[in-house]
Motif scaffolding. Structure first.
Motif, mmCIF file in Angstrom:
data_model
loop_
_atom_site.group_PDB
_atom_site.id
_atom_site.type_symbol
_atom_site.label_atom_id
_atom_site.label_comp_id
_atom_site.label_asym_id
_atom_site.label_seq_id
_atom_site.Cartn_x
_atom_site.Cartn_y
_atom_site.Cartn_z
ATOM 1 N N LEU A 85 6.574 9.156 10.934
ATOM 2 C CA LEU A 85 6.425 8.654 9.564
ATOM 3 C C LEU A 85 6.298 7.130 9.541
ATOM 4 O O LEU A 85 5.626 6.575 8.668
ATOM 5 N N THR A 86 6.927 6.468 10.488
ATOM 6 C CA THR A 86 6.807 5.008 10.565
ATOM 7 C C THR A 86 5.402 4.586 10.985
ATOM 8 O O THR A 86 4.850 3.612 10.463
ATOM 9 N N ASP A 87 4.828 5.332 11.918
ATOM 10 C CA ASP A 87 3.486 5.004 12.415
ATOM 11 C C ASP A 87 2.371 5.522 11.511
ATOM 12 O O ASP A 87 1.236 5.062 11.604
ATOM 13 N N HIS A 88 2.693 6.499 10.661
ATOM 14 C CA HIS A 88 1.675 7.098 9.778
ATOM 15 C C HIS A 88 2.202 7.071 8.342
ATOM 16 O O HIS A 88 2.629 8.095 7.800
ATOM 17 N N GLU A 89 2.180 5.908 7.734
ATOM 18 C CA GLU A 89 2.729 5.755 6.392
ATOM 19 C C GLU A 89 2.006 6.608 5.362
ATOM 20 O O GLU A 89 2.596 7.002 4.347
ATOM 21 N N GLU A 90 0.752 6.919 5.630
ATOM 22 C CA GLU A 90 -0.008 7.744 4.682
ATOM 23 C C GLU A 90 0.507 9.185 4.635
ATOM 24 O O GLU A 90 0.198 9.928 3.698
ATOM 25 N N GLN A 91 1.307 9.569 5.629
ATOM 26 C CA GLN A 91 1.842 10.933 5.671
ATOM 27 C C GLN A 91 3.224 11.052 5.042
ATOM 28 O O GLN A 91 3.760 12.166 4.957
ATOM 29 N N VAL A 92 3.811 9.946 4.600
ATOM 30 C CA VAL A 92 5.164 9.988 4.031
ATOM 31 C C VAL A 92 5.206 10.857 2.783
ATOM 32 O O VAL A 92 6.069 11.735 2.638
ATOM 33 N N GLU A 93 4.284 10.625 1.869
ATOM 34 C CA GLU A 93 4.280 11.403 0.630
ATOM 35 C C GLU A 93 4.013 12.888 0.874
ATOM 36 O O GLU A 93 4.755 13.735 0.336
ATOM 37 N N PRO A 94 2.992 13.268 1.664
ATOM 38 C CA PRO A 94 2.797 14.695 1.930
ATOM 39 C C PRO A 94 3.992 15.367 2.594
ATOM 40 O O PRO A 94 4.327 16.513 2.267
ATOM 41 N N VAL A 95 4.642 14.670 3.512
ATOM 42 C CA VAL A 95 5.809 15.247 4.195
ATOM 43 C C VAL A 95 6.965 15.425 3.226
ATOM 44 O O VAL A 95 7.650 16.462 3.230
ATOM 45 N N CYS A 96 7.200 14.438 2.360
ATOM 46 C CA CYS A 96 8.273 14.553 1.370
ATOM 47 C C CYS A 96 7.992 15.688 0.390
ATOM 48 O O CYS A 96 8.909 16.437 0.014
ATOM 49 N N GLU A 97 6.733 15.832 -0.009
ATOM 50 C CA GLU A 97 6.379 16.948 -0.888
ATOM 51 C C GLU A 97 6.586 18.279 -0.187
ATOM 52 O O GLU A 97 7.020 19.259 -0.807
ATOM 53 N N CYS A 98 6.309 18.309 1.104
ATOM 54 C CA CYS A 98 6.524 19.528 1.881
ATOM 55 C C CYS A 98 8.010 19.878 1.921
ATOM 56 O O CYS A 98 8.390 21.054 1.780
ATOM 57 N N LEU A 99 8.859 18.885 2.098
ATOM 58 C CA LEU A 99 10.307 19.119 2.094
ATOM 59 C C LEU A 99 10.774 19.663 0.748
ATOM 60 O O LEU A 99 11.611 20.574 0.684
#
Length: 393
Positions: free
Chosen positions: A197-211
């Protein structure tokens, strides 16, 4: 093969959800391992028979379900189960002619074992001996724990979080490892997730939505939701959310958490939910979060009241600009013994004082009405007559 084979595949897929536990632990893992070994052999046999049978039995939905099932088991906490899952996943995605969704990405994310990390063995059966998968034929790879160890495997498979197709399955397995008990497992899974998540900031929102989606779909499934709260705490502690999305996240997370813990007697789950909930006060639109915290401050369990007071205090110290009356609230939190089991009315008065300071409505107590069923005279008489008759008078 026919319809009976298709039914067998769906039945084996259902076995991947067997998480039965007893005094010996997760005994459902033996069912999951046997199912994955069987699915691997069935799919291998189908591929060998040719394309017509592949299209007939391995439909698009079936192939996707198989990969998702293997992938989830590949990042869960039991080493033995993970070894079986990785072997099944490896052989399935490396097979030619299956045309799996995003097959190239799958092959790229699953590292190829080196010659020193696997061996081949001729055996008529496929079984687990001393924690290792013994292959059924000479061309089957036997994966050892060095290849399937969390430190070696998780950093590679975590790259599949970029795929909406496999993100949910990967996260559903990964959170169990993040919230696990083994130090090496927790460290490897947590480090892999935060580094990604630190290296791919664009994936933070999709991952949080997945959680959040998992928290909603696995409602009251404590096997998933307890480690999920631990994963939420990890993410909110180490990853910065955009302010606009943070407000949306906090509102949905608070609503789902309230629904999840309502009426729960699982003290482990209740305590796990407190820190991520308190961390959500960092966002500008935090009234819904504060309202839920106020409810928890007068929870029926003293440990929960003490836990939310401590986590709320820590959050206020960390995010000192979250509310206007931060110093006053901190003072009330410090001066109150929140786990006092005797004087709940005094605690409620302190809680109401904090409500006024932070500007949220004071929670209202709702009386629980219990239906009282009174016996009719005839029912009373019948009961008394039955008693006399059974007494022998």
């Amino acid at each position: 093969y026919g319809s009976s084979g298709i039914n067998a595949e769906y039945g084996l897929l259902k076995c991947l959800e067997d998480y039965t536990t007893d005094s010996r632990g997760d005994i459902g893992s033996f069912v999951r391992e046997a199912a994955m070994s069987a699915l691997k052999r069935i799919s291998k046999h189908i591929v060998e028979l040719g394309h017509p049978l592949i299209n007939l039995t391995l439909t698009s939905d079936m192939k996707l379900a198989l990969v998702r099932g293997f992938l989830q088991q590949s990042v869960e906490k039991i080493d033995r189960t993970r070894a079986v899952a990785v072997a099944a996943l490896y052989h399935f995605i490396m097979a030619d002619g299956l045309n799996l969704p995003e097959q190239d990405l799958l092959r790229m994310c699953l590292p190829t074992p080196n010659q020193t990390e696997y061996s081949t063995q001729i055996d008529a059966k496929c079984e687990i001996i001393d924690g290792a998968l013994v292959p059924q034929s000479e061309d089957e790879i036997m994966f050892d724990y060095q290849y399937c160890s969390p430190a070696a495997l998780f950093p590679s498979l975590i790259q599949l979080l970029a795929s909406p197709t496999y993100r949910h399955s990967l996260m559903r397995g990964l959170i169990v490892s993040v919230g696990g008990l083994t130090e090496s497992l927790v460290k490897a899974s947590s480090t892999a997730l935060i580094d990604y998540l630190t290296d791919h900031e664009e994936q933070v929102e999709p991952v949080c939505e997945c959680l959040l989606d998992i928290l909603e779909s696995d409602h009251k499934n404590d096997r998933v939701t307890v480690p999920l709260f631990n994963t939420m705490e990890l993410v909110l502690t180490n990853v910065i959310l955009d302010e606009k999305y943070g407000n949306k996240f906090a509102a949905r997370f608070t609503a789902l958490t309230k629904k999840e813990v309502m009426g729960s007697g699982n003290i482990k789950k209740l305590l796990a939910s407190l820190t991520p909930l308190s961390s959500c006060i960092q966002f500008e639109e935090n009234k819904c979060v504060l309202s839920q915290i106020m409810l928890m401050l007068c929870h029926r369990y003293p440990r929960v009241r003490k836990g939310i007071a401590d986590s709320f205090y820590t959050a206020l110290i960390t995010f000192d600009d979250a509310i206007d009356a931060c110093d006053e609230v901190v003072e009330v939190l410090e001066s109150t013994i929140w786990d006092d089991p005797q004087d709940i009315e005094a605690l409620r008065a302190k809680r109401n004082e904090i409500c006024n300071l932070v500007g949220v409505a004071i929670p209202k107590r709702t009386a629980i009405k219990k239906a009282v069923v009174q016996a009719t005279p005839s029912e009373q008489f019948d009961s008394y007559s039955d008693l006399v008759g059974r007494a022998g008078y």
